[in-house]
Every structure is written in C-alpha cells, then in structure tokens.
Design a protein around this motif. Structure first.
Motif, PDB file in Angstrom:
ATOM      1  N   PHE A 192     -24.587  40.489 -28.501  1.00 32.20           N
ATOM      2  CA  PHE A 192     -25.079  40.376 -27.117  1.00 32.20           C
ATOM      3  C   PHE A 192     -26.486  39.771 -27.081  1.00 32.20           C
ATOM      4  O   PHE A 192     -26.833  39.048 -26.132  1.00 32.20           O
ATOM      5  N   GLU A 193     -27.299  40.011 -28.101  1.00 33.97           N
ATOM      6  CA  GLU A 193     -28.636  39.410 -28.136  1.00 33.97           C
ATOM      7  C   GLU A 193     -28.556  37.886 -28.307  1.00 33.97           C
ATOM      8  O   GLU A 193     -29.283  37.131 -27.646  1.00 33.97           O
ATOM      9  N   TYR A 197     -20.081  42.235 -24.857  1.00 34.07           N
ATOM     10  CA  TYR A 197     -20.559  42.909 -26.068  1.00 34.07           C
ATOM     11  C   TYR A 197     -21.641  43.941 -25.769  1.00 34.07           C
ATOM     12  O   TYR A 197     -21.796  44.905 -26.525  1.00 34.07           O
ATOM     13  N   TYR A 198     -22.352  43.758 -24.643  1.00 31.46           N
ATOM     14  CA  TYR A 198     -23.331  44.778 -24.247  1.00 31.46           C
ATOM     15  C   TYR A 198     -22.614  46.072 -23.861  1.00 31.46           C
ATOM     16  O   TYR A 198     -23.049  47.172 -24.223  1.00 31.46           O
ATOM     17  N   GLU A 199     -21.480  45.958 -23.156  1.00 27.56           N
ATOM     18  CA  GLU A 199     -20.694  47.140 -22.786  1.00 27.56           C
ATOM     19  C   GLU A 199     -20.099  47.819 -24.014  1.00 27.56           C
ATOM     20  O   GLU A 199     -20.070  49.052 -24.105  1.00 27.56           O
ATOM     21  N   LEU A 200     -19.610  47.009 -24.954  1.00 28.93           N
ATOM     22  CA  LEU A 200     -19.094  47.577 -26.209  1.00 28.93           C
ATOM     23  C   LEU A 200     -20.210  48.279 -26.987  1.00 28.93           C
ATOM     24  O   LEU A 200     -19.993  49.336 -27.593  1.00 28.93           O
ATOM     25  N   PHE A 201     -21.393  47.693 -26.952  1.00 29.62           N
ATOM     26  CA  PHE A 201     -22.566  48.295 -27.613  1.00 29.62           C
ATOM     27  C   PHE A 201     -22.867  49.668 -27.017  1.00 29.62           C
ATOM     28  O   PHE A 201     -23.056  50.650 -27.755  1.00 29.62           O
ATOM     29  N   LEU A 202     -22.892  49.762 -25.676  1.00 34.35           N
ATOM     30  CA  LEU A 202     -23.202  51.035 -25.010  1.00 34.35           C
ATOM     31  C   LEU A 202     -22.134  52.086 -25.301  1.00 34.35           C
ATOM     32  O   LEU A 202     -22.443  53.262 -25.547  1.00 34.35           O
ATOM     33  N   LYS A 203     -20.869  51.665 -25.296  1.00 34.99           N
ATOM     34  CA  LYS A 203     -19.762  52.592 -25.576  1.00 34.99           C
ATOM     35  C   LYS A 203     -19.854  53.135 -26.998  1.00 34.99           C
ATOM     36  O   LYS A 203     -19.690  54.338 -27.235  1.00 34.99           O
TER      37      LYS A 203
END
Length: 383
Positions: free
Chosen positions: A278-279, A293-299
């Motif tokens: 995401f970065e 990928y930001y949502e997957l990161f948070l999950k």
C-alpha cells in the motif's frame, strides 16, 4: 562342533528379522520427523500434522517422539502462535524427562530460550542462550552441537536487534553464520541469519550491504525450497528498493513474496508485505490498489493484536512465575539468615552461660580454699 555351529546360525536367522522389525519403525519415525522439519517454513500445518503422527505412535522411541514435539513447537512458532509453541515445548520437556541425553537437553534449553525471545522476555532469553553456549562449548563433539551453538548466536542477535543495537546484533549474526559455514549445512538458519543481518543494515543505511545479505538469504532459502524465507528476503529487498525510490521494482518483489507466502500463514510476514504494497501504490498514485492492500493491512494488524494479547498473557504468566521464584529465593535466603543469626545468638548465650558457670565454680572453689586456709591454726608460736 557342527551342531553348535548350526545352532548359532539358526539363532542368528531367528533374531535378525526381529532386529529389523525393531529398527524399521524407528527409521520410519526419524524419516517422518525429518520430513516434518523440512516443511516447517514451507507448510507449517503439514509439518504439525506429520510430527503429531509420530508423537501419537507409541511404537516409536521416546527420543523420536520428543523430537517430533519439538518440531511441532517450531512449526507453531513459524505461525507466530507462541501460546501453542510454548505448550508443546513444555510437553516435550516433561516427556523427555526419562531420557539421559545431554544433546537433547541442550536442544530443549535452546527451544525454551527462543520462546522467551519471541515473548520479549529478553533477560531470560539471554540467560538460556548463555547456558546453551556454555554446554555446547563443553560438549565432547563440537560438530554434533555446532548447529545449536550457531543458532544461539543468532538468537542473541535477534535480542540486540529488537533493542535497536544493530552493530552488536550484526556481530552475533556473523558469529552464527561463521559457525554454520564451518559445518557446511543448515541452509534454513543461514537464510534467516542473512535476512536479519540485512534488516539491521537497512537501519544503518547500508543499502548495498543489505541487498547482498537479502540475495544470499534468497539463494540459501531456494536450496531448501523454503517459501516463507524467500518471501521474507524478497520483502526485505523490496524495502531497499522503496527507500531508493524504485517503487515499481518494489511492487514486483512484494507481489512475488505474497504469492509464495500463501500456504505459510505467517501474519507478521503478510502484514509487512501488505504495508509495503500500500505504501508503494500510494507513491505510484494507484488508489484502488492502495485501498485494497491498506484494508488487508488493517485486517491482518487486528488479527496480530489478538494473537499478541494471547502471547502477552503467556508473557505475564511467565514473568509472574519468574518473580514468584525470585521472591521464594529471597524469602528462603532471609529465613536461612534468620536461622543462622538465631543459631549464632544461641551459641553466644550458651558460651557466655558456660563461662559464667565456670567462673562461679572457680570463685566458689577459691573461696572454699581461702576459708580452709584461714581455719588452720599456726603450729609454731611466735614469741
């Protein structure tokens, strides 16, 4: 003579199949343990399944079944499930209590020390690794325990790396890698050593050295077909590319790492890959990919926090146990000192009383002697 000869031959023929029957299951057990060990970093669930099959089979020796439990613990460690990893290493310790095997005892100490490091109880981890190093260096055959010795150096490196002492950490990584290279094997652990060395070199802004370390880590991991280790090293290399502004190259490596890590189930690895993706997509202005990928990161971050809470409870229990042990030691020492003081005081009182009694008896005897002397009349008259 012929009769004796035929008798011995007959006994040999009868015994040989029995010996093979005993050895064959044991060889099968060792073979399954080796297969489970190889699967630890590629497919930990498969590794656990194989190792538990060996442990549950009572026809295998206690040592083989203990080794299987240790593999189960390592596999759960690779899945970051430290609660179960600790449960199985404790079980292995209890199960192996019947075996008088110094090498196995060293391995048990090492495995326990690693769990303390992963639970972030660093003082206990260092304490265990110091004991492992001492026993390895005193062991009769250095090569037999050389792998464990090298691994103890890596664990010390992990501790210093976690505490941001990267110069010291790299020194321990190099010490461990040198010992592995002397033995000429242990590709898994060498890959881990180079990967962590590369991470330290990133923190020290030594990007060229970091790339060299990650490439070496990938090379060694590929020899053993260890998917998770290749993924870790590719993630590390991608981080260097990101720091150098090579975002497209970083994304390609991270996607490759993500593909290889599908069967591993390592939440920390996945978290690092999602973060990198995401970065980099943000830097490339690719908003849909960034959001995905930001949502997957948070999950994944949420799942890790749940796992860490369980690990934290284990850590608190272990710390509480250690504090209770220290408190018991202090209380025991205090009691012993009180008893010693009481003994000294009683001894002093007894000695004083004995001296006083002796003095009184001496004075009484002297008084009696004086009185006796005074009662005697002089026999010579003085004019």
């Amino acid at each position: 003579m012929k009769f004796k000869y035929y008798l011995l031959l007959g006994v040999f023929v009868l015994i040989t199949p029995s010996l093979f029957a005993i050895q064959l299951p044991e060889q099968q057990g060792d073979s399954l343990v080796k297969e489970a060990t190889k699967a630890v970093y590629k497919d930990p669930n498969r590794s656990i399944e194989l190792a538990l099959t060996v442990y549950d089979n009572s026809s295998y020796s206690i040592q083989t079944r203990t080794n299987a439990l240790m593999v189960v613990s390592t596999a759960y460690t690779s899945k970051r499930d430290y609660q179960k990893a600790l449960d199985y290493i404790i079980k292995a310790n209890e199960f192996s209590s019947q075996i008088d095997n110094e090498k196995l005892q060293i391995e048990m100490l090492f495995k326990t020390g690693i769990l303390y490091q992963q639970l972030k109880i660093y003082d206990k981890a260092i304490e265990y690794m110091e004991e492992v190093e001492k026993r390895c260096l005193n062991y009769s055959d250095r090569d037999v325990v050389g792998g464990t010795l090298a691994s103890s150096y890596l664990v010390k490196g992990f501790v210093y790396k976690d505490n941001l002492n990267c110069d010291i950490a790299i020194a321990f990584f190099e010490k461990g890698l040198k010992e592995y290279e002397r033995l000429g094997k242990h590709h898994h652990n060498r890959s881990i050593g180079y990967y962590n060395k590369g991470n330290c070199q990133i923190l020290l802004s030594e990007y060229a050295n970091a790339k060299e370390s990650f490439n070496k880590s990938i090379e060694l991991a590929n020899i053993e077909n260890a998917s998770s280790l290749v993924s870790f090293a590719e993630k590390g290399m991608a981080e260097v590319h990101t720091l150098e502004g090579k975002y497209e190259a970083s994304v390609l490596l991270l996607q490759s790492a993500l593909d290889k890590s599908k069967n591993v189930g390592d939440l920390v690895l996945n978290l690092g890959i999602y973060k990198g993706l995401f970065e980099n997509y943000l830097a490339l202005n690719r908003w849909d990919e960034y959001q995905k990928y930001y949502e997957l990161f948070l999950k994944t971050q949420l799942e890790i926090k749940k796992s860490e809470r369980n690990s934290l409870s284990v850590s608190i229990i272990e710390n509480s146990k250690n504090l209770n042990e220290e408190l018991n030691d202090i209380q025991s020492q205090f009691r012993n000192r009180i008893y010693l003081l009481i003994l000294i005081v009683l001894t002093f009182i007894i000695v004083v009383v004995l001296i006083e009694v002796k003095n009184k008896n001496a004075i009484k005897a002297l008084q009696q002697k004086i009185e006796s002397t005074q009662s005697i009349k002089p026999s010579i008259k003085i004019k």
